[in-house]
Design a protein around this motif. Structure first.
Motif, PDB file in Angstrom:
ATOM      1  N   MET A  60     -15.409 -63.465  23.600  1.00 26.00           N
ATOM      2  CA  MET A  60     -14.759 -64.811  23.735  1.00 26.00           C
ATOM      3  C   MET A  60     -14.658 -65.295  25.042  1.00 26.00           C
ATOM      4  O   MET A  60     -14.960 -66.593  25.126  1.00 26.00           O
ATOM      5  N   ASP A  61     -14.725 -64.529  26.111  1.00 25.66           N
ATOM      6  CA  ASP A  61     -14.687 -65.288  27.415  1.00 25.66           C
ATOM      7  C   ASP A  61     -16.015 -65.663  27.741  1.00 25.66           C
ATOM      8  O   ASP A  61     -15.967 -66.732  28.623  1.00 25.66           O
ATOM      9  N   PHE A  62     -17.175 -65.010  27.252  1.00 28.99           N
ATOM     10  CA  PHE A  62     -18.482 -65.311  27.384  1.00 28.99           C
ATOM     11  C   PHE A  62     -18.670 -66.792  26.882  1.00 28.99           C
ATOM     12  O   PHE A  62     -19.246 -67.583  27.402  1.00 28.99           O
ATOM     13  N   ILE A  63     -17.988 -66.873  25.714  1.00 31.01           N
ATOM     14  CA  ILE A  63     -18.209 -68.485  24.999  1.00 31.01           C
ATOM     15  C   ILE A  63     -17.502 -69.514  25.778  1.00 31.01           C
ATOM     16  O   ILE A  63     -18.063 -70.514  25.880  1.00 31.01           O
ATOM     17  N   ILE A  64     -16.578 -69.184  26.325  1.00 26.84           N
ATOM     18  CA  ILE A  64     -15.773 -70.217  27.177  1.00 26.84           C
ATOM     19  C   ILE A  64     -16.664 -70.468  28.292  1.00 26.84           C
ATOM     20  O   ILE A  64     -16.596 -71.712  28.893  1.00 26.84           O
ATOM     21  N   ALA A  65     -17.078 -69.596  29.187  1.00 27.32           N
ATOM     22  CA  ALA A  65     -17.941 -69.873  30.116  1.00 27.32           C
ATOM     23  C   ALA A  65     -19.142 -70.542  29.883  1.00 27.32           C
ATOM     24  O   ALA A  65     -19.583 -71.593  30.559  1.00 27.32           O
ATOM     25  N   ILE A  66     -19.728 -70.204  28.873  1.00 27.56           N
ATOM     26  CA  ILE A  66     -20.940 -71.301  28.375  1.00 27.56           C
ATOM     27  C   ILE A  66     -20.634 -72.605  28.145  1.00 27.56           C
ATOM     28  O   ILE A  66     -21.250 -73.562  28.588  1.00 27.56           O
ATOM     29  N   GLY A  67     -19.318 -72.838  27.536  1.00 33.04           N
ATOM     30  CA  GLY A  67     -18.915 -74.174  27.293  1.00 33.04           C
ATOM     31  C   GLY A  67     -18.382 -74.671  28.440  1.00 33.04           C
ATOM     32  O   GLY A  67     -18.626 -76.189  28.686  1.00 33.04           O
ATOM     33  N   GLY A  68     -18.017 -74.056  29.443  1.00 37.61           N
ATOM     34  CA  GLY A  68     -17.630 -74.525  30.912  1.00 37.61           C
ATOM     35  C   GLY A  68     -19.038 -75.222  31.508  1.00 37.61           C
ATOM     36  O   GLY A  68     -18.981 -75.881  32.262  1.00 37.61           O
ATOM     37  N   LEU A  69     -20.037 -74.259  31.499  1.00 36.60           N
ATOM     38  CA  LEU A  69     -21.134 -74.581  32.203  1.00 36.60           C
ATOM     39  C   LEU A  69     -21.961 -75.797  31.593  1.00 36.60           C
ATOM     40  O   LEU A  69     -22.420 -76.618  32.324  1.00 36.60           O
ATOM     41  N   ILE A  70     -21.951 -75.953  30.304  1.00 37.11           N
ATOM     42  CA  ILE A  70     -22.485 -77.030  29.615  1.00 37.11           C
ATOM     43  C   ILE A  70     -21.707 -78.238  29.964  1.00 37.11           C
ATOM     44  O   ILE A  70     -22.442 -79.398  30.123  1.00 37.11           O
ATOM     45  N   THR A  71     -20.329 -78.349  30.152  1.00 38.62           N
ATOM     46  CA  THR A  71     -19.692 -79.637  30.542  1.00 38.62           C
ATOM     47  C   THR A  71     -19.650 -79.860  31.979  1.00 38.62           C
ATOM     48  O   THR A  71     -20.016 -80.948  32.208  1.00 38.62           O
ATOM     49  N   GLY A  72     -19.827 -78.732  32.624  1.00 38.48           N
ATOM     50  CA  GLY A  72     -20.218 -79.126  34.231  1.00 38.48           C
ATOM     51  C   GLY A  72     -21.406 -79.539  34.380  1.00 38.48           C
ATOM     52  O   GLY A  72     -21.606 -80.656  35.159  1.00 38.48           O
ATOM     53  N   ILE A  73     -22.422 -79.282  33.554  1.00 34.92           N
ATOM     54  CA  ILE A  73     -23.812 -79.919  33.628  1.00 34.92           C
ATOM     55  C   ILE A  73     -23.822 -81.468  33.265  1.00 34.92           C
ATOM     56  O   ILE A  73     -24.411 -82.417  33.760  1.00 34.92           O
ATOM     57  N   GLY A  74     -23.047 -81.695  32.144  1.00 32.54           N
ATOM     58  CA  GLY A  74     -22.909 -83.148  31.592  1.00 32.54           C
ATOM     59  C   GLY A  74     -21.969 -83.779  32.745  1.00 32.54           C
ATOM     60  O   GLY A  74     -22.415 -85.103  32.916  1.00 32.54           O
ATOM     61  N   LEU A  75     -21.047 -83.289  33.674  1.00 33.16           N
ATOM     62  CA  LEU A  75     -20.427 -84.167  34.576  1.00 33.16           C
ATOM     63  C   LEU A  75     -21.198 -84.336  35.754  1.00 33.16           C
ATOM     64  O   LEU A  75     -21.128 -85.548  36.298  1.00 33.16           O
TER      65      LEU A  75
END
Length: 53
Positions: free
Chosen positions: A1-16
């Motif tokens: 579960m934490d791995f999926i949250i980290a991937i989502g945060g990484l994708i959002t960071g790249i978009g920002l």
């Protein structure tokens, strides 16, 4: 579960990061923000919002 949250945060960071470097400021009576490249702006907005479940 934490791995999926980290991937989502990484994708959002790249978009920002893409959105920050794609912004152009025009000064006048009011400050206007414009994008340098429309397609790149759409990609960054998709990464920030639409890919998050």
């Amino acid at each position: 579960m934490d791995f999926i949250i980290a991937i989502g945060g990484l994708i959002t960071g790249i978009g920002l990061i893409i959105n920050v470097f794609n912004t152009r400021i025009k000064y006048g009576w009011f400050t206007h923000y414009q994008s340098k490249s429309r397609p790149l702006n759409y990609v960054s907005l998709l990464l920030i919002g639409k890919l998050q479940v």
